[in-house]
Scaffold this active site. Structure first.
Site, mmCIF file in Angstrom:
data_model
loop_
_atom_site.group_PDB
_atom_site.id
_atom_site.type_symbol
_atom_site.label_atom_id
_atom_site.label_comp_id
_atom_site.label_asym_id
_atom_site.label_seq_id
_atom_site.Cartn_x
_atom_site.Cartn_y
_atom_site.Cartn_z
ATOM 1 C CG HIS A 229 -1.758 0.658 1.419
ATOM 2 N ND1 HIS A 229 -2.048 2.303 1.345
ATOM 3 C CD2 HIS A 229 -2.911 0.733 0.473
ATOM 4 C CE1 HIS A 229 -3.093 2.891 0.827
ATOM 5 N NE2 HIS A 229 -3.988 1.570 0.874
ATOM 6 C CD GLU A 288 -8.567 -3.732 -3.938
ATOM 7 O OE1 GLU A 288 -9.569 -3.644 -3.728
ATOM 8 O OE2 GLU A 288 -8.369 -3.338 -5.500
HETATM 9 N N1 ACO Z 1 4.296 -7.604 -4.291
HETATM 10 C C1 ACO Z 1 5.361 -7.647 -5.191
HETATM 11 N N2 ACO Z 1 6.578 -6.495 -4.677
HETATM 12 C C2 ACO Z 1 5.867 -5.171 -3.847
HETATM 13 C C3 ACO Z 1 4.114 -5.082 -4.154
HETATM 14 C C4 ACO Z 1 3.454 -6.349 -4.498
HETATM 15 N N3 ACO Z 1 2.682 -6.352 -4.151
HETATM 16 N N4 ACO Z 1 4.129 -3.516 -4.011
HETATM 17 C C5 ACO Z 1 5.464 -3.259 -3.809
HETATM 18 N N5 ACO Z 1 6.127 -4.070 -4.260
HETATM 19 C C6 ACO Z 1 7.781 -4.025 -4.726
HETATM 20 C C7 ACO Z 1 7.903 -2.511 -5.158
HETATM 21 O O1 ACO Z 1 8.475 -3.857 -6.421
HETATM 22 C C8 ACO Z 1 9.785 -1.800 -4.832
HETATM 23 O O2 ACO Z 1 10.159 -2.402 -5.153
HETATM 24 P P1 ACO Z 1 11.881 -2.910 -5.630
HETATM 25 O O3 ACO Z 1 12.014 -1.121 -4.717
HETATM 26 O O4 ACO Z 1 13.042 -3.258 -4.995
HETATM 27 O O5 ACO Z 1 11.173 -1.821 -6.858
HETATM 28 C C9 ACO Z 1 8.603 -2.018 -3.033
HETATM 29 O O6 ACO Z 1 8.115 -3.228 -3.162
HETATM 30 C C10 ACO Z 1 8.500 -0.624 -3.376
HETATM 31 O O7 ACO Z 1 7.063 -0.765 -4.341
HETATM 32 P P2 ACO Z 1 6.245 1.219 -4.401
HETATM 33 O O8 ACO Z 1 5.732 0.728 -6.211
HETATM 34 O O9 ACO Z 1 7.647 2.048 -4.455
HETATM 35 O O10 ACO Z 1 5.139 1.003 -3.785
HETATM 36 P P3 ACO Z 1 4.035 1.721 -4.112
HETATM 37 O O11 ACO Z 1 4.124 2.462 -2.583
HETATM 38 O O12 ACO Z 1 4.480 2.407 -5.499
HETATM 39 O O13 ACO Z 1 3.330 1.082 -4.744
HETATM 40 C C11 ACO Z 1 0.826 -0.642 -4.431
HETATM 41 C C12 ACO Z 1 1.736 0.523 -3.678
HETATM 42 C C13 ACO Z 1 1.093 -0.111 -6.054
HETATM 43 C C14 ACO Z 1 -0.670 -0.077 -3.723
HETATM 44 C C15 ACO Z 1 1.671 -1.771 -4.796
HETATM 45 O O14 ACO Z 1 1.959 -2.327 -3.840
HETATM 46 C C16 ACO Z 1 1.573 -2.598 -5.646
HETATM 47 O O15 ACO Z 1 1.229 -2.949 -6.580
HETATM 48 N N6 ACO Z 1 0.444 -4.135 -4.838
HETATM 49 C C17 ACO Z 1 -0.241 -4.911 -5.361
HETATM 50 C C18 ACO Z 1 -1.478 -3.855 -6.543
HETATM 51 C C19 ACO Z 1 -2.764 -3.788 -5.101
HETATM 52 O O16 ACO Z 1 -2.960 -4.656 -4.395
HETATM 53 N N7 ACO Z 1 -3.745 -2.973 -5.295
HETATM 54 C C20 ACO Z 1 -4.513 -2.357 -4.252
HETATM 55 C C21 ACO Z 1 -3.666 -1.407 -3.080
HETATM 56 S S1 ACO Z 1 -4.997 -0.789 -2.555
HETATM 57 C C22 ACO Z 1 -6.150 0.210 -3.545
HETATM 58 O O17 ACO Z 1 -5.841 1.070 -4.150
HETATM 59 C C23 ACO Z 1 -8.099 -0.074 -3.471
#
Ligand code: ACO
Length: 344
Positions: A229, A288
């Site tokens: 998140h 989710e």
């Molecule tokens: N699975 C694996 N790795 C992840 C995940 C995940 N679900 N989420 C984040 N990471 C990793 C990223 O790859 C990144 O790694 P890196 O630093 O080696 O490149 C690190 O964690 C940080 O991630 P960011 O992209 O900077 O985190 P951000 O705050 O932008 O992302 C997000 C938040 C988009 C929700 C992300 O966690 C994600 O893509 N989750 C999966 C999709 C999801 O479940 N979305 C629903 C969110 S809740 C909502 O909107 C209602």
């Protein structure tokens, strides 16, 4: 910190909801989400955000569904969010918040079943669930579904709510604000993740397979849907509320939901594997993850998950639009130019 994601930037003042990412708390208009979802009706929670009483809101939404029933033209597209966006965009610009909230719910039901009725005699959650299930739901199903909707009504300045506020700040109409927000919610990093959570659980299949499957996904560089998140560094508090509702449904029906046991195991395993890879960045279950398990348990078809999410979040969008309008300030941030300089 990446420039493009606006992390930590305060872009609005709000009295609607507060997301405490470090503490793992969500407050909706002064109420912790745990005391609202599972206790308040959709109408009571909507009235809390938009004003008025629960009874007024029930009447306005029932009238709104009747109003929408003769106006909605829901295209039979494969993607429900595409259908919803097109349907809402065609509504009259002077539609009220109650009419739009009612219209989103009925449009979702009509996309699943074109014969879905307005059911003005029912509460909004029951009418919507009746439409998407194509049958009269049980009391226990309605209670779990209503918990999902209330837990999801509003959540700070998430991407779709911010979108609605940006459009509102230009003094555009409410229909345009909601149409734009639907477009933002559709994306797989926001509301579009909820259906793929079930794909993840299907892919895993059994508890024994979980670790191997999850490791393969992570090794391939794919994100685990339902985890991580932008704001929470803890488990999403809404996951607790949803898990509680699924367990209550199990109890009421005296049947064990095998998905719940699998989901709990997958959650523990995924969090462990994510912690191995990102020791400094807690990545926990988000709204989710159990939201998908809950919607499946109450009988919502998987393809309707994101549209159903929209039918909850539209309440927050409408409330934020009102608040933004009251501020009267155009949202217009700046960008840093990193392109080529003109030749001297
Ligand atoms: N699975 C694996 N790795 C992840 C995940 C995940 N679900 N989420 C984040 N990471 C990793 C990223 O790859 C990144 O790694 P890196 O630093 O080696 O490149 C690190 O964690 C940080 O991630 P960011 O992209 O900077 O985190 P951000 O705050 O932008 O992302 C997000 C938040 C988009 C929700 C992300 O966690 C994600 O893509 N989750 C999966 C999709 C999801 O479940 N979305 C629903 C969110 S809740 C909502 O909107 C209602």
């Amino acid at each position: 910190m990446a420039v493009g994601g606006l992390e930590g930037v305060i872009a609005a003042e709000t009295v609607l909801s507060d997301v405490d990412g470090e503490g793992g708390r969500l407050i909706i208009k002064g109420h912790p989400v745990e005391s609202l979802a599972g206790h308040a009706s959709y109408e009571a929670a909507t009235a809390l955000l938009l004003g008025g009483t629960e009874l007024d809101c029930r009447r306005a939404l029932a009238e709104g569904r009747t109003w929408a029933a003769s106006r909605l033209e829901v295209p039979a597209t494969k993607d429900g969010m595409e259908a919803l966006r097109a349907t809402i965009a065609r509504l009259p610009e002077n539609a009220t918040a109650a009419q739009l909230i009612a219209a989103v719910g009925l449009a979702v039901a009509r996309w699943v079943d074109p014969k879905a009725e307005a059911h003005p005699e029912l509460g909004h959650a029951e009418a919507l669930l009746h439409g998407v299930m194509g049958a009269k739901p049980t009391k226990a199903q309605v209670a779990a579904f209503e918990t999902y909707l209330v837990a999801t009504l509003d959540h700070g300045l998430n991407a779709s709510t911010f979108t609605a506020r940006v459009v509102a700040s230009t003094q555009s109409d409410l229909v345009s604000c909601i149409t734009a927000a639907l477009g933002a919610l559709k994306g797989p990093l926001h509301g579009g993740a909820i259906g793929p959570v079930l794909d993840l659980l299907d892919g895993i299949g059994t508890v024994e397979n979980a670790e191997r499957w999850l490791r393969t996904e992570l090794d391939a560089g794919r994100r685990l849907m339902g985890f991580g998140h932008r704001v929470y560094r803890t488990r999403d508090p809404r996951a607790f509320v949803q898990e509680r509702a699924i367990a209550a449904l199990e109890h009421a029906t005296t049947t064990t939901n095998p998905r719940l046991a699998l989901a709990r195991h997958v959650e523990r395993t995924a969090e462990r594997l994510l912690a191995e890879r990102h020791p400094d960045r807690p990545l926990k279950a988000n709204v989710e993850f159990y939201g998908a398990v809950l919607l499946e348990a109450v009988g919502v078809p998987r393809r309707a998950f994101t549209p159903v999410f929209a039918s909850a979040r539209v309440v927050g969008w409408c409330a934020h639009v009102e608040e933004q309008r009251a501020s009267g300030r155009l949202i217009r941030p700046a960008s840093k130019y990193v392109g080529p300089k003109p030749a001297a």
